[in-house]
Design a protein around this motif. Structure first.
Motif, PDB file in Angstrom:
ATOM      1  N   ASP A   1       6.005   4.888  23.979  1.00 44.59           N
ATOM      2  CA  ASP A   1       5.524   3.878  23.035  1.00 44.59           C
ATOM      3  C   ASP A   1       4.664   4.544  21.969  1.00 44.59           C
ATOM      4  OD1 ASP A   1       5.049   0.984  25.196  1.00 44.59           O
ATOM      5  OD2 ASP A   1       6.790   1.834  24.172  1.00 44.59           O
ATOM      6  N   LEU A   2       4.697   3.924  20.804  1.00 46.23           N
ATOM      7  CA  LEU A   2       3.928   4.478  19.701  1.00 46.23           C
ATOM      8  C   LEU A   2       2.451   4.143  19.885  1.00 46.23           C
ATOM      9  CD1 LEU A   2       6.438   3.426  16.946  1.00 46.23           C
ATOM     10  CD2 LEU A   2       5.836   5.763  17.475  1.00 46.23           C
ATOM     11  N   ASP A   3       1.615   5.178  19.928  1.00 41.73           N
ATOM     12  CA  ASP A   3       0.167   4.956  19.902  1.00 41.73           C
ATOM     13  C   ASP A   3      -0.423   5.913  18.865  1.00 41.73           C
ATOM     14  OD1 ASP A   3      -0.400   6.758  23.044  1.00 41.73           O
ATOM     15  OD2 ASP A   3      -0.040   7.498  21.025  1.00 41.73           O
ATOM     16  N   ASP A   4      -1.750   5.860  18.713  1.00 42.40           N
ATOM     17  CA  ASP A   4      -2.371   6.632  17.628  1.00 42.40           C
ATOM     18  C   ASP A   4      -2.081   8.125  17.729  1.00 42.40           C
ATOM     19  OD1 ASP A   4      -5.152   4.362  17.735  1.00 42.40           O
ATOM     20  OD2 ASP A   4      -3.511   4.453  16.283  1.00 42.40           O
ATOM     21  N   MET A   5      -2.148   8.673  18.932  1.00 41.39           N
ATOM     22  CA  MET A   5      -1.929  10.125  19.070  1.00 41.39           C
ATOM     23  C   MET A   5      -0.469  10.472  18.801  1.00 41.39           C
ATOM     24  SD  MET A   5      -2.961  13.147  19.493  1.00 41.39           S
ATOM     25  CE  MET A   5      -4.552  13.406  20.251  1.00 41.39           C
TER      26      MET A   5
ATOM     27  N   LYS B   1       0.816  -1.210   0.000  1.00 42.67           N
ATOM     28  CA  LYS B   1       0.000   0.000   0.000  1.00 42.67           C
ATOM     29  C   LYS B   1       0.854   1.267   0.000  1.00 42.67           C
ATOM     30  CE  LYS B   1      -4.050  -1.971   0.492  1.00 42.67           C
ATOM     31  NZ  LYS B   1      -5.090  -1.889  -0.505  1.00 42.67           N
ATOM     32  N   CYS B   2       2.170   1.115   0.149  1.00 42.40           N
ATOM     33  CA  CYS B   2       3.038   2.302   0.220  1.00 42.40           C
ATOM     34  C   CYS B   2       3.104   3.000  -1.136  1.00 42.40           C
ATOM     35  CB  CYS B   2       4.451   1.887   0.645  1.00 42.40           C
ATOM     36  SG  CYS B   2       4.536   1.440   2.385  1.00 42.40           S
ATOM     37  N   HIS B   3       3.315   4.312  -1.086  1.00 44.70           N
ATOM     38  CA  HIS B   3       3.460   5.073  -2.333  1.00 44.70           C
ATOM     39  C   HIS B   3       4.845   4.767  -2.912  1.00 44.70           C
ATOM     40  CE1 HIS B   3       3.508   8.357  -5.180  1.00 44.70           C
ATOM     41  NE2 HIS B   3       2.239   8.616  -4.895  1.00 44.70           N
ATOM     42  N   PRO B   4       4.952   4.415  -4.183  1.00 44.63           N
ATOM     43  CA  PRO B   4       6.254   4.041  -4.751  1.00 44.63           C
ATOM     44  C   PRO B   4       7.283   5.173  -4.717  1.00 44.63           C
ATOM     45  CG  PRO B   4       4.536   4.084  -6.439  1.00 44.63           C
ATOM     46  CD  PRO B   4       3.855   4.251  -5.152  1.00 44.63           C
ATOM     47  N   LEU B   5       6.837   6.416  -4.741  1.00 41.37           N
ATOM     48  CA  LEU B   5       7.787   7.530  -4.710  1.00 41.37           C
ATOM     49  C   LEU B   5       8.454   7.674  -3.343  1.00 41.37           C
ATOM     50  CD1 LEU B   5       6.190  10.525  -6.675  1.00 41.37           C
ATOM     51  CD2 LEU B   5       8.279   9.271  -7.217  1.00 41.37           C
ATOM     52  N   GLY B   6       7.855   7.077  -2.333  1.00 40.56           N
ATOM     53  CA  GLY B   6       8.393   7.232  -0.985  1.00 40.56           C
ATOM     54  C   GLY B   6       9.091   6.000  -0.455  1.00 40.56           C
ATOM     55  N   MET B   7       9.443   5.073  -1.327  1.00 39.19           N
ATOM     56  CA  MET B   7      10.075   3.831  -0.866  1.00 39.19           C
ATOM     57  C   MET B   7      11.562   4.035  -0.637  1.00 39.19           C
ATOM     58  SD  MET B   7       7.704   1.682  -0.601  1.00 39.19           S
ATOM     59  CE  MET B   7       8.232  -0.006  -0.642  1.00 39.19           C
ATOM     60  N   PHE B   8      12.094   3.329   0.367  1.00 40.23           N
ATOM     61  CA  PHE B   8      13.534   3.294   0.591  1.00 40.23           C
ATOM     62  C   PHE B   8      13.889   1.899   1.078  1.00 40.23           C
ATOM     63  CE2 PHE B   8      12.992   3.741   5.188  1.00 40.23           C
ATOM     64  CZ  PHE B   8      11.834   4.492   5.292  1.00 40.23           C
ATOM     65  N   ASP B   9      15.209   1.592   1.107  1.00 41.86           N
ATOM     66  CA  ASP B   9      15.648   0.200   1.260  1.00 41.86           C
ATOM     67  C   ASP B   9      15.187  -0.474   2.545  1.00 41.86           C
ATOM     68  OD1 ASP B   9      18.791   0.804  -0.431  1.00 41.86           O
ATOM     69  OD2 ASP B   9      16.841   0.137  -1.153  1.00 41.86           O
ATOM     70  N   SER B  10      15.358   0.196   3.655  1.00 43.43           N
ATOM     71  CA  SER B  10      15.115  -0.495   4.936  1.00 43.43           C
ATOM     72  C   SER B  10      13.709  -0.258   5.464  1.00 43.43           C
ATOM     73  CB  SER B  10      16.146  -0.021   5.956  1.00 43.43           C
ATOM     74  OG  SER B  10      16.160   1.390   5.972  1.00 43.43           O
ATOM     75  N   ILE B  11      12.774   0.070   4.617  1.00 39.83           N
ATOM     76  CA  ILE B  11      11.440   0.460   5.083  1.00 39.83           C
ATOM     77  C   ILE B  11      10.729  -0.672   5.827  1.00 39.83           C
ATOM     78  CG2 ILE B  11      10.272  -0.116   2.907  1.00 39.83           C
ATOM     79  CD1 ILE B  11       8.520   2.402   3.340  1.00 39.83           C
ATOM     80  N   ALA B  12      10.992  -1.904   5.428  1.00 38.68           N
ATOM     81  CA  ALA B  12      10.292  -3.022   6.079  1.00 38.68           C
ATOM     82  C   ALA B  12      10.731  -3.190   7.528  1.00 38.68           C
ATOM     83  CB  ALA B  12      10.535  -4.309   5.302  1.00 38.68           C
ATOM     84  N   THR B  13      11.917  -2.721   7.848  1.00 36.39           N
ATOM     85  CA  THR B  13      12.432  -2.871   9.218  1.00 36.39           C
ATOM     86  C   THR B  13      11.685  -1.983  10.203  1.00 36.39           C
ATOM     87  OG1 THR B  13      14.546  -3.035   8.076  1.00 36.39           O
ATOM     88  CG2 THR B  13      14.638  -3.115  10.465  1.00 36.39           C
ATOM     89  N   LEU B  14      10.906  -1.054   9.693  1.00 36.96           N
ATOM     90  CA  LEU B  14      10.135  -0.177  10.577  1.00 36.96           C
ATOM     91  C   LEU B  14       9.209  -0.975  11.483  1.00 36.96           C
ATOM     92  CD1 LEU B  14       9.149   2.619   8.026  1.00 36.96           C
ATOM     93  CD2 LEU B  14      10.553   2.950  10.056  1.00 36.96           C
ATOM     94  N   ALA B  15       8.826  -2.140  11.015  1.00 39.14           N
ATOM     95  CA  ALA B  15       7.827  -2.926  11.752  1.00 39.14           C
ATOM     96  C   ALA B  15       8.330  -3.395  13.123  1.00 39.14           C
ATOM     97  CB  ALA B  15       7.393  -4.119  10.909  1.00 39.14           C
ATOM     98  N   VAL B  16       9.645  -3.418  13.328  1.00 44.45           N
ATOM     99  CA  VAL B  16      10.148  -3.948  14.609  1.00 44.45           C
ATOM    100  C   VAL B  16      10.262  -2.864  15.677  1.00 44.45           C
ATOM    101  CG1 VAL B  16      11.430  -5.743  13.403  1.00 44.45           C
ATOM    102  CG2 VAL B  16      12.613  -3.683  14.090  1.00 44.45           C
ATOM    103  N   ALA B  17      10.155  -1.603  15.303  1.00 49.08           N
ATOM    104  CA  ALA B  17      10.371  -0.515  16.273  1.00 49.08           C
ATOM    105  C   ALA B  17       9.184  -0.392  17.222  1.00 49.08           C
ATOM    106  CB  ALA B  17      10.576   0.800  15.535  1.00 49.08           C
ATOM    107  N   GLN B  18       9.495  -0.174  18.519  1.00 51.38           N
ATOM    108  CA  GLN B  18       8.441  -0.024  19.526  1.00 51.38           C
ATOM    109  C   GLN B  18       8.190   1.436  19.886  1.00 51.38           C
ATOM    110  OE1 GLN B  18       6.686  -2.627  20.894  1.00 51.38           O
ATOM    111  NE2 GLN B  18       7.752  -3.836  19.370  1.00 51.38           N
ATOM    112  N   ASN B  19       9.185   2.268  19.702  1.00 53.55           N
ATOM    113  CA  ASN B  19       9.008   3.687  20.002  1.00 53.55           C
ATOM    114  C   ASN B  19       9.812   4.500  18.985  1.00 53.55           C
ATOM    115  OD1 ASN B  19      11.772   3.937  20.989  1.00 53.55           O
ATOM    116  ND2 ASN B  19      11.052   2.831  22.802  1.00 53.55           N
ATOM    117  N   MET B  20       9.732   5.817  19.123  1.00 50.70           N
ATOM    118  CA  MET B  20      10.341   6.667  18.096  1.00 50.70           C
ATOM    119  C   MET B  20      11.859   6.603  18.134  1.00 50.70           C
ATOM    120  SD  MET B  20       7.821   9.907  18.090  1.00 50.70           S
ATOM    121  CE  MET B  20       6.321   9.622  18.950  1.00 50.70           C
ATOM    122  N   ARG B  21      12.378   6.421  19.339  1.00 58.22           N
ATOM    123  CA  ARG B  21      13.835   6.332  19.459  1.00 58.22           C
ATOM    124  C   ARG B  21      14.343   5.143  18.636  1.00 58.22           C
ATOM    125  NH1 ARG B  21      16.711   9.290  22.975  1.00 58.22           N
ATOM    126  NH2 ARG B  21      14.876   9.746  24.223  1.00 58.22           N
ATOM    127  N   GLU B  22      13.648   4.014  18.754  1.00 59.00           N
ATOM    128  CA  GLU B  22      14.048   2.816  17.994  1.00 59.00           C
ATOM    129  C   GLU B  22      13.831   3.037  16.501  1.00 59.00           C
ATOM    130  OE1 GLU B  22      12.250  -0.798  19.321  1.00 59.00           O
ATOM    131  OE2 GLU B  22      13.122  -0.627  21.323  1.00 59.00           O
TER     132      GLU B  22
END
Lengths: 217, 305
Positions: free
Chosen positions: B126-130, B82-103
Motif C-alpha cells: 500500500d502507498l504510504d509516505d515512505m 496545483k500540478c505543474h502544467p508542463l507535467g500534465m497528461f490525459d489520465s492524471i486524475a485517475t491516479l486518485a483511485v490507485a491503492q498501490n503502485m501496481r494499480e
C-alpha cells in the motif's frame, strides 16, 4: 510613674502604626514592581514572538524555494482524522497572591507514546508557580543532555513525532523545512508564555489599582 | 510594476491587486509553458523527443502530488490545480483511485512516458509516505538515467554538454538525498539505491555518501571532488542553509556555458532550466517583499548571465 507608662505605651503604639504603614507601603511597591516586571516580560515576549514568526515564515519560503512548490503547498495537508500532537492544559493554582489559571503546553505528547506532561516541559520564564516546564529548542541538532538516559529516549521520541508531522510533505525533506518547524514550535511556546505573563500582568495591575483607590479613599 | 515592462507583463496585467506570490509564479509558469509548446510544435525528431524528456521530471512530481494528496484525503480537483502544467497528461486524475503502485502502473501510468521507469518500483504494498518518497526518487533516478542514455545516443556536442549537465543533476540529487535522509528511517541500503548510476560521484562517492550521518561528513566526501570543493568552501561547518543556493549558482554557471557552443540540443535544456531559475528568483523576491524582509532577498536570488 503612670504618666511614664502611658507615654511609653503611646510611643509603642505609634511605632507599631509606623511599622504597619511601612509594611503596607513596601507591599504596594512590591506589587508595582511585580506589575512593571510582568509588563516588561510581556513586551519582550511579544517582540520575541514577532521575530520568531518572521524567521519561521521566511524559512518556510526558503524550503519551498529549495524543494519546489509542488512539494510544499496547502493541498498536501492531511485531512484524515488524527489526535493532536500538541495540546494546551489549563491548571488552577491555590496561590494566595496570584489566584489565577496557568497555561501549559504539552508538546508532542500522544496517548500512544504515553509521554505525559511531566517529561516534556521546560519553562524558560519562571512564573510564581511550581508549574510544569516547557522545552525550548533553538537548533535543529538537539543538544543531548549529559545526565540521564531517560531524556535521550524522550528526545528521540520527540524527534520522531516531529518527523511524523512533517511527513505530509514527504519523508525526505530539506533541513530548511525542519528549521521552519522548530521556529513555529518556539513561537507556540512563546505564545503560551505570553498568555501566562499577561495573566500575571492583569492580576498585579488589578492589585495596584485597588491599592491606589484605597489610598485615595 | 517592474514585471509589466517584461514579457510576463501581459500575463499579470489583468490580475487584481494585491498580487500574491502564487499568482505571480502561476502566470510566469504559464508564459514558460507557452514558450515551450511553441518550441515543441516546431521541432522534428529527435529534438521533439528531447524536448519531451525535459517535462518528465514535472510529470513525476505531479504523479507524486496527486498520490500524496489522495492519501491525505484531499479533493482531486484541488490537487490538479496545483500540478505543474508542463507535467500534465490525459489520465492524471485517475491516479486518485490507485491503492498501490501496481494499480498506479496498471490503471494509469502504463500508457504514459513514465511507464518504463516503473519496473524498479512495482510492488503491491500500500502507498504510504515512505513508499511514496522511495517511488518518487526511484522514478527520478530511472528518468535521469534514461535521459542520459538518450543524449549519449544523440552523440556530438549534445552528448558532451548534456552529459555534464545531467551528471551534475545526478550528483546534486545524491547530496540532497543524503542530507535530507539524515535522522530518518531510510536505511543506508535504501539510500544507496536512490543514487543514479552515473555522475562524478558514481560509484565511490555514493558508497561514502550512503553512510554519512551528518552534514559535516557529507562535506568531507564532497570536498574530495574538485568541482564540488568550491561549492562547499562557501559554507561554514555544520551549515546547510546556503547549500541550495551554492548548487543553483553552479548549475546556472554550467547552463550559461551551454550557449557557448553551437548546433546542439543542450541549449533548449539550458533555456528551460534558466527560465525555471528566473521564476524561482521571482518567487523568492515576491516572498521577501510580501513578508517585508527585503534585506533577505540576496539569500536565495541567483544571478543569471
Amino acid at each position: 510613674m503612670e504618666e511614664q507608662d502611658q507615654m511609653q505605651s503611646s510611643i509603642e503604639v505609634e511605632e507599631l502604626e509606623e511599622q504597619q504603614q511601612r509594611e503596607g507601603k513596601r507591599l504596594e511597591e512590591e506589587n508595582v514592581v511585580r506589575f512593571l516586571d510582568s509588563l516588561d516580560s510581556y513586551v519582550t515576549l511579544l517582540d520575541s514572538l514577532s521575530s520568531t514568526l518572521r524567521q519561521g515564515w521566511l524559512e518556510l519560503a526558503s524550503a519551498r524555494q529549495s524543494m519546489g512548490a509542488s512539494r510544499i503547498n496547502g493541498a498536501l495537508l492531511d485531512l484524515k482524522f488524527h489526535s493532536a500532537a500538541t495540546s494546551l492544559q489549563v491548571t488552577h493554582h491555590d496561590d494566595e497572591i496570584l489566584n489565577q489559571p496557568h497555561f501549559t503546553l504539552c508538546k508532542w505528547a500522544s496517548s500512544k507514546n504515553g509521554y505525559g506532561d511531566e517529561k516534556l516541559r521546560e519553562n524558560k520564564l519562571q512564573t510564581n508557580s511550581d508549574g510544569p516546564q516547557l522545552r525550548h529548542r533553538s537548533q535543529f541538532a538537539e543538544k543531548i543532555p549529559e545526565t540521564k538516559g531517560a531524556p535521550l529516549i524522550v528526545d528521540d521520541q520527540v524527534q520522531k513525532e516531529r518527523t511524523k508531522s512533517l511527513s505530509m510533505f514527504g519523508t525526505l525533506v530539506s533541513p530548511k523545512l525542519r528549521a521552519a518547524q522548530l521556529s513555529f514550535e518556539t513561537a507556540l511556546e512563546t505564545l503560551v508564555e505570553i498568555a501566562n505573563v499577561r495573566l500575571t500582568m492583569l492580576s498585579t495591575s488589578d492589585q495596584v489599582r485597588k491599592e491606589l483607590e484605597g489610598t485615595e479613599g | 510594476m517592474h514585471l509589466s515592462a517584461t514579457e510576463y507583463g501581459p500575463y499579470l496585467q489583468n490580475e487584481p491587486s494585491p498580487l500574491h506570490t502564487t499568482t505571480i509564479v502561476e502566470k510566469c509558469t504559464l508564459k514558460l509553458v507557452e514558450d515551450y509548446k511553441h518550441m515543441l510544435c516546431q521541432a522534428t525528431e529527435p529534438l521533439s523527443t528531447f524536448l519531451e524528456y525535459i517535462t518528465y521530471g514535472h510529470m513525476i512530481d505531479n504523479v507524486v502530488l496527486i498520490v500524496t494528496g489522495t492519501l491525505h484525503e484531499r479533493d482531486v480537483q484541488e490537487l490538479l490545480e496545483k500540478c505543474h502544467p508542463l507535467g500534465m497528461f490525459d489520465s492524471i486524475a485517475t491516479l486518485a483511485v490507485a491503492q498501490n503502485m501496481r494499480e498506479l502502473y496498471r490503471l494509469v501510468l502504463v500508457d504514459t512516458p513514465l511507464a518504463p521507469y516503473f519496473s524498479e518500483c512495482i510492488t503491491s504494498e500500500d502507498l504510504d509516505d515512505m513508499n511514496i518518497e522511495i517511488m518518487r526518487n526511484t522514478l527520478y533516478k530511472a528518468y535521469l538515467e534514461d535521459f542520459y542514455r538518450f543524449c549519449q545516443k544523440l552523440g556530438g556536442a549534445t552528448a558532451e554538454i548534456m552529459s555534464d549537465l545531467l551528471s551534475f543533476e545526478a550528483d546534486r540529487r545524491a547530496v540532497n538525498i543524503s542530507i535530507n535522509s539524515i535522522g530518518t528511517e531510510l536505511t543506508r541500503d535504501d539510500r544507496k539505491k536512490l543514487y543514479s548510476n552515473f555522475g562524478l560521484l558514481h560509484p565511490y562517492g555514493h558508497e561514502e555518501l550512503a553512510v554519512c550521518e551528518d552534514i559535516d561528513q557529507v562535506r568531507g566526501v564532497m570536498e574530495k571532488y574538485p568541482p564540488y570543493q568550491s561549492i562547499f568552501s562557501k559554507l561554514s561547518y555544520g551549515e546547510s542553509q546556503m547549500l541550495d543556493k551554492a548548487f543553483y549558482e553552479e548549475e546556472v554557471k554550467r547552463l550559461c556555458l551551454a550557449f557557448e557552443q553551437q548546433f546542439h540540443y543542450g541549449v533548449f535544456f539550458a533555456y528551460m532550466r534558466l527560465r525555471e531559475q528566473e521564476i524561482r528568483n521571482l518567487m523568492w523576491i515576491s516572498e521577501c517583499v510580501a513578508q517585508n524582509q527585503k534585506s533577505r532577498v540576496h539569500d536565495s536570488v541567483v544571478f543569471i548571465f
